[in-house]
Design a protein around this motif. Structure first.
Motif, PDB file in Angstrom:
ATOM      1  N   TRP A 126     -56.293 -13.999 112.356  1.00  0.00           N
ATOM      2  CA  TRP A 126     -55.460 -13.007 113.044  1.00  0.00           C
ATOM      3  C   TRP A 126     -54.531 -12.304 112.062  1.00  0.00           C
ATOM      4  O   TRP A 126     -54.299 -11.100 112.186  1.00  0.00           O
ATOM      5  N   LEU A 127     -53.987 -13.036 111.094  1.00  0.00           N
ATOM      6  CA  LEU A 127     -53.126 -12.406 110.102  1.00  0.00           C
ATOM      7  C   LEU A 127     -53.900 -11.357 109.308  1.00  0.00           C
ATOM      8  O   LEU A 127     -53.419 -10.230 109.123  1.00  0.00           O
ATOM      9  N   LEU A 128     -55.101 -11.699 108.859  1.00  0.00           N
ATOM     10  CA  LEU A 128     -55.891 -10.748 108.077  1.00  0.00           C
ATOM     11  C   LEU A 128     -56.251  -9.517 108.912  1.00  0.00           C
ATOM     12  O   LEU A 128     -56.195  -8.383 108.424  1.00  0.00           O
ATOM     13  N   GLN A 129     -56.619  -9.748 110.181  1.00  0.00           N
ATOM     14  CA  GLN A 129     -56.922  -8.610 111.059  1.00  0.00           C
ATOM     15  C   GLN A 129     -55.702  -7.702 111.203  1.00  0.00           C
ATOM     16  O   GLN A 129     -55.821  -6.469 111.172  1.00  0.00           O
ATOM     17  N   GLY A 131     -52.755   4.429 102.780  1.00  0.00           N
ATOM     18  CA  GLY A 131     -54.017   4.958 102.280  1.00  0.00           C
ATOM     19  C   GLY A 131     -55.063   3.893 102.051  1.00  0.00           C
ATOM     20  O   GLY A 131     -56.221   4.026 102.479  1.00  0.00           O
ATOM     21  N   ARG A 132     -54.695   2.819 101.367  1.00  0.00           N
ATOM     22  CA  ARG A 132     -55.642   1.728 101.105  1.00  0.00           C
ATOM     23  C   ARG A 132     -54.897   0.404 101.139  1.00  0.00           C
ATOM     24  O   ARG A 132     -53.820   0.279 100.543  1.00  0.00           O
ATOM     25  N   ILE A 133     -55.475  -0.563 101.840  1.00  0.00           N
ATOM     26  CA  ILE A 133     -54.888  -1.903 101.931  1.00  0.00           C
ATOM     27  C   ILE A 133     -55.843  -2.897 101.296  1.00  0.00           C
ATOM     28  O   ILE A 133     -57.026  -2.967 101.666  1.00  0.00           O
ATOM     29  N   GLU A 134     -55.333  -3.647 100.365  1.00  0.00           N
ATOM     30  CA  GLU A 134     -56.089  -4.697  99.685  1.00  0.00           C
ATOM     31  C   GLU A 134     -55.365  -6.017  99.941  1.00  0.00           C
ATOM     32  O   GLU A 134     -54.136  -6.074  99.900  1.00  0.00           O
ATOM     33  N   VAL A 135     -56.115  -7.065 100.224  1.00  0.00           N
ATOM     34  CA  VAL A 135     -55.527  -8.392 100.410  1.00  0.00           C
ATOM     35  C   VAL A 135     -56.099  -9.328  99.348  1.00  0.00           C
ATOM     36  O   VAL A 135     -57.316  -9.485  99.247  1.00  0.00           O
ATOM     37  N   VAL A 136     -55.209  -9.921  98.566  1.00  0.00           N
ATOM     38  CA  VAL A 136     -55.594 -10.866  97.523  1.00  0.00           C
ATOM     39  C   VAL A 136     -55.153 -12.259  97.961  1.00  0.00           C
ATOM     40  O   VAL A 136     -53.957 -12.509  98.148  1.00  0.00           O
ATOM     41  N   VAL A 137     -56.111 -13.133  98.166  1.00  0.00           N
ATOM     42  CA  VAL A 137     -55.838 -14.507  98.590  1.00  0.00           C
ATOM     43  C   VAL A 137     -55.960 -15.421  97.376  1.00  0.00           C
ATOM     44  O   VAL A 137     -56.991 -15.424  96.697  1.00  0.00           O
ATOM     45  N   GLN A 173     -63.666 -19.028 103.092  1.00  0.00           N
ATOM     46  CA  GLN A 173     -64.753 -18.311 103.766  1.00  0.00           C
ATOM     47  C   GLN A 173     -64.207 -17.219 104.678  1.00  0.00           C
ATOM     48  O   GLN A 173     -64.762 -16.106 104.734  1.00  0.00           O
ATOM     49  N   ILE A 174     -63.139 -17.508 105.395  1.00  0.00           N
ATOM     50  CA  ILE A 174     -62.515 -16.516 106.270  1.00  0.00           C
ATOM     51  C   ILE A 174     -62.031 -15.325 105.451  1.00  0.00           C
ATOM     52  O   ILE A 174     -62.235 -14.157 105.828  1.00  0.00           O
ATOM     53  N   ALA A 175     -61.408 -15.595 104.308  1.00  0.00           N
ATOM     54  CA  ALA A 175     -60.879 -14.527 103.463  1.00  0.00           C
ATOM     55  C   ALA A 175     -62.003 -13.642 102.923  1.00  0.00           C
ATOM     56  O   ALA A 175     -61.908 -12.404 102.942  1.00  0.00           O
ATOM     57  N   ARG A 176     -63.073 -14.263 102.451  1.00  0.00           N
ATOM     58  CA  ARG A 176     -64.181 -13.483 101.900  1.00  0.00           C
ATOM     59  C   ARG A 176     -64.867 -12.643 102.992  1.00  0.00           C
ATOM     60  O   ARG A 176     -65.215 -11.477 102.768  1.00  0.00           O
ATOM     61  N   LYS A 177     -65.039 -13.236 104.159  1.00  0.00           N
ATOM     62  CA  LYS A 177     -65.687 -12.522 105.262  1.00  0.00           C
ATOM     63  C   LYS A 177     -64.856 -11.312 105.684  1.00  0.00           C
ATOM     64  O   LYS A 177     -65.401 -10.274 106.088  1.00  0.00           O
ATOM     65  N   ALA A 178     -63.536 -11.437 105.580  1.00  0.00           N
ATOM     66  CA  ALA A 178     -62.648 -10.335 105.976  1.00  0.00           C
ATOM     67  C   ALA A 178     -62.578  -9.238 104.920  1.00  0.00           C
ATOM     68  O   ALA A 178     -62.006  -8.172 105.173  1.00  0.00           O
ATOM     69  N   GLY A 179     -63.128  -9.500 103.735  1.00  0.00           N
ATOM     70  CA  GLY A 179     -63.111  -8.492 102.679  1.00  0.00           C
ATOM     71  C   GLY A 179     -61.974  -8.637 101.690  1.00  0.00           C
ATOM     72  O   GLY A 179     -61.653  -7.684 100.963  1.00  0.00           O
ATOM     73  N   CYS A 180     -61.380  -9.821 101.625  1.00  0.00           N
ATOM     74  CA  CYS A 180     -60.277 -10.058 100.695  1.00  0.00           C
ATOM     75  C   CYS A 180     -60.798 -10.303  99.279  1.00  0.00           C
ATOM     76  O   CYS A 180     -61.936 -10.746  99.076  1.00  0.00           O
TER      77      CYS A 180
END
Length: 420
Positions: A22-25, A34-40, A51-58
């Motif tokens: 939910w946080l990543l969503q 303009g662009r949002i990047e998430v680095v875990v 796995q959740i982070a990679r699936k979300a595109g982090c």
């Protein structure tokens, strides 16, 4: 709108749980950026965090658990980030609204000409937050001057109180320009956000704590955590600020006896019936504190130690056993030892009175549920008082400002500092 701006969110993780989805969503759905990047930056999760982070595109950076420190993990994340701004967060925070990120960014850009280079936002407690945490946050925000209004901090005085109130940032959510961050970076194993903020204002920049933008975040932690955290807080502040004044300890043994005696009294109180519904909670707490000033002054060290937190109970039992073996519990106390035991009781009750003031502002008539929650808070306040007092003792004995067993003081230091 900030359609030309990229923001990189950096989140250290360890077993973040299913709510992490939910946080990543929420982060990726923020509007106006303009662009949002998430680095875990993960330090050995055994659940599905990676796995959740990679699936979300982090972007995922994995480090060994042994490599983790608050500074190292965040610096590694910053190195992997590509955004114009870095937004440091924690895995259990949750933005309020879809323009939360834009609100922080807008504030920084609106005040860039005033040399504001970093901003954190206030916390709004979750429904399962414990009363002790809520009280601490309330007091902390009053000290920072951001309980109701945005605060821009700058260097005013060299003293520790001014530096702490003006330079405070919070890594629950901290936004800073990428270039300025890489000039300073995080350092140290503890309170890396405060350290960064102080260095920034000392170099002529300004930092902000925002009340107008909030993030949902809170904790429900056991009393043993408050024991350790309070100990580490005091030691850290004394190391960081040479002018930080703390209470002198006259007698190491007197303090040890005072801690055990108050714990014995509280164990007995904890197993008494919870008051019936309808009582005024603040008045009930004030009456309890007044009664304890006299009844707890009687030294008792041989009763049951059972405060409802298994780790705190085990620590207290071991602590008492060590003092019994050292001969501190089985003989008559001298005048200085009695005074020290009384000083600890006074310090604990002073914290309790401060908490009762918060309760008076936040609550009205009591209920069985509230009375039960307040009891747990009292145990946590005791744990916090013990941690601070033992830190004062360690500092005084280690610096040879008072007599005491230096080996015992350093053993307590190693025990309470570990893992915080």
């Amino acid at each position: 709108l900030h359609l030309q701006t990229a923001v990189s969110v950096v989140i250290p993780t360890l077993n973040a749980g299913q709510e992490f989805v939910w946080l990543l969503q929420k982060l990726f759905s923020q509007r106006g950026i303009g662009r949002i990047e998430v680095v875990v930056v993960d330090s050995g999760s055994q659940d599905e965090t990676v796995q959740i982070a990679r699936k979300a595109g982090c972007v995922v950076v994995e480090i060994l658990p042994s490599e983790f420190s608050h500074s190292y993990a965040r610096n590694r994340g910053a190195d992997a980030a590509t955004g114009d701004y870095l937004l440091f967060m924690v895995q259990d925070a949750y933005p309020i609204g879809d323009h939360w990120m834009g609100g922080m960014l807008q504030f920084l850009q609106d005040h860039a000409s005033d040399k504001v280079v970093a901003a954190s936002c206030a916390e709004y407690s979750r429904s399962d937050s414990d009363v002790m945490y809520d009280s601490m946050i309330h007091t902390h925000y009053q000290f920072l001057g951001c309980l109701h209004y945005d605060r821009i901090g700058e260097l005013r005085e060299p003293g520790h109180a001014s530096l702490r109130s003006q330079g405070q940032l919070s890594d629950v959510s901290c936004m800073i320009g990428r270039d300025i961050f890489h000039k300073y970076r995080y350092r140290g194993d503890y309170a890396e956000d405060l350290d960064l903020g102080i260095r920034l204002i000392q170099d002529g920049y300004r930092v902000a704590m925002l009340a107008s933008v909030k993030v949902i975040h809170s904790h429900n932690r056991p009393a043993y955590y408050y024991l350790k955290r309070s100990f580490v807080d005091v030691v850290f502040l004394v190391e960081l600020f040479p002018d930080f004044a703390y209470a002198d300890i006259e007698s190491q043994k007197g303090l040890f006896v005072g801690i055990v005696s108050v714990a014995v009294h509280m164990s007995r109180w904890l197993h008494s019936p919870i008051p019936a519904d309808g009582r005024d909670a603040p008045a009930m707490m004030r009456r309890m504190s007044d009664e304890w000033r006299s009844s707890f002054a009687r030294i008792e060290t041989h009763g049951v130690l059972q405060l409802g937190d298994a780790r705190l109970d085990a620590w207290l039992q071991q602590f008492r056993q060590q003092q019994e073996q050292a001969g501190a519990m089985g003989r008559a106390l001298g005048a200085s030892e009695v005074r020290e035991a009384q000083r600890f009781l006074d310090a604990f009750l002073g914290r309790l009175d401060h908490f009762a003031y918060f309760v008076a502002q936040a609550y009205g008539p009591s209920s069985h549920g509230l009375a039960k929650e307040l009891r747990q808070a009292v145990i946590k306040i005791f744990g916090s008082a013990v941690g601070s007092a033992l830190a004062f003792m360690y500092l005084d004995v280690n610096a040879q400002h008072c007599e005491g067993d230096i080996a015992a003081a350093r053993s307590i230091y190693s025990d309470l500092k570990a893992g915080v």
